[in-house]
Enzyme design. Structure first.
Site, PDB file in Angstrom:
ATOM      1  CE  LYS A 192      -1.770   2.969   2.193  1.00 41.69           C
ATOM      2  NZ  LYS A 192      -1.762   4.476   1.989  1.00 41.69           N
ATOM      3  CD  GLU A 268      12.910   4.878   8.800  1.00 42.95           C
ATOM      4  OE1 GLU A 268      12.825   5.830   9.609  1.00 42.95           O
ATOM      5  OE2 GLU A 268      12.803   5.017   7.587  1.00 42.95           O
ATOM      6  CB  CYS A 302      13.063   9.373   8.290  1.00 42.04           C
ATOM      7  SG  CYS A 302      13.989   8.079   7.419  1.00 42.04           S
ATOM      8  CD  GLU A 404       9.978  13.347  11.528  1.00 46.59           C
ATOM      9  OE1 GLU A 404      10.868  12.827  10.829  1.00 46.59           O
ATOM     10  OE2 GLU A 404       8.932  12.741  11.849  1.00 46.59           O
TER      11      GLU A 404
END
Length: 500
Positions: A192, A268, A302, A404
């Site tokens: 997906k 992750e 990331c 973040e």
């Protein structure tokens, strides 16, 4: 053979846009519920995408289970390695189409797509083909009370049906980073991709269809998260494991869903990564490396550095040098000569990043450069651009230093001692990556193990050997990927004990 999706060249204004379909059990599936795939450069519609509902996901799970019970479930490691190499060759043959698809979805510059995204996707399949072809189990000769002994050996078996949910920032690279080892270990896959970037995943399904992978071994479903394909996949009883790359909050929700059936998970997640730059570092290398680590892919990686700690004797010099280099970054459309920064992925994500620009000022930041939306006077003003931004002056407990942002921004803070630097770098709920810049080898070896992150780079950034463990700690993830670490997640050992 099923009809292919159209070539991914973005349609001209007013032209009919192509339709991206789901791929399940070796067949292309259309649905009535559809959504737009938007080009972030100018807000135009790249394609329409068929959303997979519960029935399509159920069909994909059934097709995957049928593949596991059939020829795919009986393939040898060598046959799977050969299949992965054919997939890599197929991507390579359609290299330009994959580049065009990735650029249309993300708006990233063409050089980035041509030199990183697509080559790395090809490398992922070839690397894991090599890994699985040489993988082996363990064998132990045991003593027994009767003196005759026993032999224990292990065989590695696939987990079964793997749900793969991948992000929008490096769409094909991160999707293939999971698909390749999952297939290598003999699993059936239901992928997906992000709703923001469905194009290259659809091309990958075409390649897999062309090379003749058994129906159901690879399936592709398009859609969103809750109450859509992602939610249906992560909560499905027939899915045996979930692997996800993306935001920590989404990972938490998937973990909660997976807990209901105790599925294995590999996550992750996000990062609030730090760089430590010591006065003895090669100054130009540190500036160049930090420019990359803060602003690559518009900061939408990331692993990007949002917190930069610089030893005080070179602090002011470093701030000015990074400012000058940052202001030389050319922002624009992907195919423009010299452009190295494109837009953010969506209007929603830009609104989030801009909210942090406002918050930083409210928290007391000094804006060294950026902090605004560039204007072009053409169709790019309908896109989702922001200027690369540098701050100083925030405390380490400010929200902009703890949350973040995932945009082209970094904050630079001075430090005086190693202990101060280590404490600051580790002072976050995230733990993905750290970059150390120093010419002192003893310092590098002394500090690297103290970093509370899964990855530590010394005098470099984003340098990856595909055999090494990749992943984070704390809010940055669960588990490791890469080489044998991926094979260990996507398969499970069975011990066979023979009494002699």
């Amino acid at each position: 053979m099923p009809q292919h999706s159209p070539d991914p060249t973005p349609p001209a204004a007013g032209a009919h846009v192509p339709l991206l379909r789901n791929y399940v059990g070796g067949q292309w599936i259309e649905t009535e519920t559809r959504f737009d795939d938007i080009n972030p450069v100018d807000g135009s519609v790249v394609a329409q995408v068929c959303e997979a509902g519960q029935a399509v996901v159920d069909h994909a799970v059934a097709a995957a289970k049928t593949a596991m019970a059939g020829t795919w479930g009986r393939t040898t490691a060598e046959a799977r390695a050969q299949a992965l190499r054919r997939i890599a060759d197929g991507i390579e043959r359609r290299f330009d189409a994959f580049v065009a698809a990735e650029i249309a979805d993300t708006g990233k510059d063409a050089t980035h797509a041509r030199t990183i995204d697509i080559p790395r996707a090809i490398a992922n399949f070839r690397a894991f083909a090599d890994q699985v072809a040489t993988a082996h189990g363990d064998c132990f000769e045991s003593t027994t009370p009767d003196g005759l002994g026993a032999l224990n050996y292990t065989i590695n078996k696939p987990l079964g049906v793997i749900g793969i949910i991948s992000p929008w920032n490096l769409p094909l690279l991160l999707l293939t980073w999971k698909v390749a080892p999952a297939l290598a270990c003999g699993n059936a896959v239901i992928a997906k991709p992000s709703e923001e970037t469905p194009y290259s995943a659809t091309l990958l399904a075409e390649v897999i269809d062309e090379i003749g992978l058994p129906p159901g071994a690879f399936n592709l479903v398009h859609g969103f998260g809750p109450n859509s394909a992602g939610g249906f996949l992560s909560t499905h009883d027939g899915v045996d494991a979930i692997t996800f790359t993306g935001a920590s909050a989404t990972g938490t929700a998937i973990m909660r869903a997976a807990a209901q059936t105790v599925k294995p998970i590999s996550f992750e997640l996000g990062g609030k990564n730090a760089s430590l730059i010591f006065a003895d570092a090669d100054f130009e290398e540190a500036v160049t490396g930090t420019l990359r680590s803060a602003f690559s892919n518009c900061g939408q990686v990331c692993l990007c550095t949002e917190r930069v700690y610089v030893e005080r004797p070179i602090f002011e010099k470093f701030v000015q040098a990074l400012r000058q280099r940052t202001e030389q970054i050319r922002i624009g459309s992907p195919y423009e000569q010299g452009v190295t920064m494109g837009p953010l992925i969506s209007t929603e994500h830009r609104a989030k990043v801009l909210s942090y620009f406002d918050l930083a000022v409210a928290e007391g930041a000094r804006v060294v450069t950026g902090g605004n939306v560039p204007t072009f006077g053409d169709e790019r003003d309908r896109g989702y651009f922001v200027a690369p931004t540098i701050w100083t002056g925030l405390s380490d407990n400010a929200r902009c230093m703890q949350e973040e942002i995932f945009g082209p921004v970094c904050h630079i803070t001075p430090f005086d001692t190693e202990e101060d630097a280590v404490k600051a770098a580790n002072g976050t709920r995230y733990g993905l990556a750290t970059a150390l810049w120093t010419s002192n080898l003893k310092r590098a070896h002394r500090l690297a193990p103290r970093m509370e992150t899964g990855i530590v780079w010394v005098n470099t950034w984003f340098l990856r050997d595909l055999r090494t463990p990749f992943g984070g700690v704390k809010l940055s993830g669960v588990g490791r990927e890469g080489g044998r670490h991926s094979l260990a997640f996507y398969s499970e050992p069975t011990n066979i004990c023979i009494k002699l």
